[in-house]
Design a protein around this motif. Structure first.
Motif, mmCIF file in Angstrom:
data_model
loop_
_atom_site.group_PDB
_atom_site.id
_atom_site.type_symbol
_atom_site.label_atom_id
_atom_site.label_comp_id
_atom_site.label_asym_id
_atom_site.label_seq_id
_atom_site.Cartn_x
_atom_site.Cartn_y
_atom_site.Cartn_z
ATOM 1 N N VAL A 11 -1.761 -17.467 -9.463
ATOM 2 C CA VAL A 11 -2.553 -18.664 -9.188
ATOM 3 C C VAL A 11 -3.611 -18.791 -10.281
ATOM 4 N N ALA A 12 -3.644 -19.938 -10.933
ATOM 5 C CA ALA A 12 -4.590 -20.170 -12.023
ATOM 6 C C ALA A 12 -5.993 -20.451 -11.493
ATOM 7 N N ALA A 13 -6.986 -20.102 -12.301
ATOM 8 C CA ALA A 13 -8.389 -20.350 -11.965
ATOM 9 C C ALA A 13 -8.695 -21.840 -12.030
ATOM 10 N N SER A 14 -9.894 -22.195 -11.624
ATOM 11 C CA SER A 14 -10.440 -23.556 -11.667
ATOM 12 C C SER A 14 -9.807 -24.509 -10.666
ATOM 13 N N GLN A 15 -9.125 -23.993 -9.669
ATOM 14 C CA GLN A 15 -8.562 -24.822 -8.609
ATOM 15 C C GLN A 15 -9.315 -24.546 -7.312
ATOM 16 N N SER A 16 -9.397 -25.539 -6.450
ATOM 17 C CA SER A 16 -10.006 -25.312 -5.137
ATOM 18 C C SER A 16 -8.985 -24.630 -4.232
ATOM 19 N N LEU A 17 -9.477 -23.913 -3.247
ATOM 20 C CA LEU A 17 -8.568 -23.286 -2.292
ATOM 21 C C LEU A 17 -7.769 -24.341 -1.532
ATOM 22 N N LEU A 18 -8.358 -25.502 -1.295
ATOM 23 C CA LEU A 18 -7.614 -26.593 -0.652
ATOM 24 C C LEU A 18 -6.427 -27.004 -1.509
ATOM 25 N N ASP A 19 -6.652 -27.265 -2.785
ATOM 26 C CA ASP A 19 -5.562 -27.674 -3.673
ATOM 27 C C ASP A 19 -4.492 -26.595 -3.787
ATOM 28 N N ILE A 20 -4.917 -25.356 -3.845
ATOM 29 C CA ILE A 20 -3.952 -24.253 -3.936
ATOM 30 C C ILE A 20 -3.064 -24.237 -2.698
ATOM 31 N N CYS A 21 -3.681 -24.363 -1.531
ATOM 32 C CA CYS A 21 -2.895 -24.386 -0.295
ATOM 33 C C CYS A 21 -1.913 -25.555 -0.298
ATOM 34 N N LEU A 22 -2.411 -26.747 -0.563
ATOM 35 C CA LEU A 22 -1.557 -27.934 -0.521
ATOM 36 C C LEU A 22 -0.429 -27.851 -1.541
ATOM 37 N N ASP A 23 -0.731 -27.369 -2.747
ATOM 38 C CA ASP A 23 0.283 -27.246 -3.797
ATOM 39 C C ASP A 23 1.379 -26.246 -3.444
ATOM 40 N N ASN A 24 1.087 -25.363 -2.495
ATOM 41 C CA ASN A 24 2.062 -24.346 -2.108
ATOM 42 C C ASN A 24 2.619 -24.575 -0.701
ATOM 43 N N GLY A 25 2.516 -25.799 -0.221
ATOM 44 C CA GLY A 25 3.112 -26.157 1.063
ATOM 45 C C GLY A 25 2.389 -25.623 2.279
ATOM 46 N N GLY A 75 -10.839 -36.428 2.514
ATOM 47 C CA GLY A 75 -10.291 -36.561 1.169
ATOM 48 C C GLY A 75 -10.900 -35.598 0.177
ATOM 49 N N ALA A 76 -11.359 -34.465 0.656
ATOM 50 C CA ALA A 76 -11.927 -33.408 -0.190
ATOM 51 C C ALA A 76 -13.243 -33.806 -0.842
ATOM 52 N N GLU A 95 -18.222 -15.518 6.511
ATOM 53 C CA GLU A 95 -17.216 -15.655 5.461
ATOM 54 C C GLU A 95 -16.573 -17.043 5.419
ATOM 55 N N SER A 96 -17.144 -18.004 6.125
ATOM 56 C CA SER A 96 -16.620 -19.373 6.144
ATOM 57 C C SER A 96 -16.886 -20.094 4.835
ATOM 58 N N ARG A 97 -15.912 -20.884 4.421
ATOM 59 C CA ARG A 97 -16.052 -21.787 3.273
ATOM 60 C C ARG A 97 -15.254 -23.045 3.579
ATOM 61 N N LEU A 98 -15.545 -24.104 2.853
ATOM 62 C CA LEU A 98 -14.728 -25.310 2.910
ATOM 63 C C LEU A 98 -13.751 -25.219 1.745
ATOM 64 N N GLY A 99 -12.480 -25.343 2.038
ATOM 65 C CA GLY A 99 -11.452 -25.203 1.017
ATOM 66 C C GLY A 99 -11.608 -26.168 -0.137
ATOM 67 N N CYS A 100 -12.151 -27.355 0.142
ATOM 68 C CA CYS A 100 -12.304 -28.365 -0.908
ATOM 69 C C CYS A 100 -13.452 -28.053 -1.857
ATOM 70 N N GLN A 101 -14.350 -27.171 -1.457
ATOM 71 C CA GLN A 101 -15.558 -26.938 -2.240
ATOM 72 C C GLN A 101 -15.574 -25.628 -3.018
ATOM 73 N N CYS A 102 -14.721 -24.689 -2.674
ATOM 74 C CA CYS A 102 -14.746 -23.414 -3.389
ATOM 75 C C CYS A 102 -13.575 -23.346 -4.359
ATOM 76 N N THR A 103 -13.899 -23.110 -5.607
ATOM 77 C CA THR A 103 -12.897 -23.024 -6.660
ATOM 78 C C THR A 103 -12.865 -21.616 -7.234
ATOM 79 N N LEU A 104 -11.694 -21.244 -7.720
ATOM 80 C CA LEU A 104 -11.532 -19.937 -8.345
ATOM 81 C C LEU A 104 -12.251 -19.913 -9.690
ATOM 82 N N LEU A 105 -13.032 -18.877 -9.899
ATOM 83 C CA LEU A 105 -13.730 -18.695 -11.165
ATOM 84 C C LEU A 105 -12.752 -18.167 -12.214
#
Length: 117
Positions: A21-35, A43-44, A82-92
């Protein structure tokens, strides 16, 4: 590149491991991109808490939390430290391993179908 293990609170869902998984993506986008369905009614745009998830391990690999995100996390179902919003946290930039837990999303599906809990 990262490896992310995704677990689910929903009964009957098996964990999924995402490799390379590449950096600079949000956890929301990563989840959605992987089904992996993760609700995102606003809308994030950090205007709801439906993409709420738990970062079990690897919080240091994610962008910092903002006060706006904290405000919406407080409105989420069962918020935890440990809660986060998937749309707001991106991989460094970098590499590492994370484990996240997706809360049971059935409540949102039922709300969309007009079934009130």
């Amino acid at each position: 590149m990262y490896q992310i293990k995704v677990k689910f609170e929903q009964v009957g869902r098996s964990p999924v491991v995402l490799h390379q998984v590449a950096a600079s993506q949000s956890l929301l986008d990563i989840c959605l991109d992987n089904g992996i369905e993760l609700q995102h009614k606003c809308g994030a745009s950090c205007a709801c808490s439906t993409c709420h998830l738990y970062v079990v391990t690897g919080m240091a690999f994610l962008s910092g939390i903002t006060s706006r995100e904290e405000d919406f996390i407080e409105r989420a179902e069962n918020p935890r430290p440990e809660s986060r919003l998937g749309c707001q946290c991106t991989l460094l930039p970098g590499t590492g391993e994370l484990e996240i837990m997706v809360p049971d999303q059935q409540q949102f599906v039922q709300e969309e179908e007009g079934i009130l809990l």
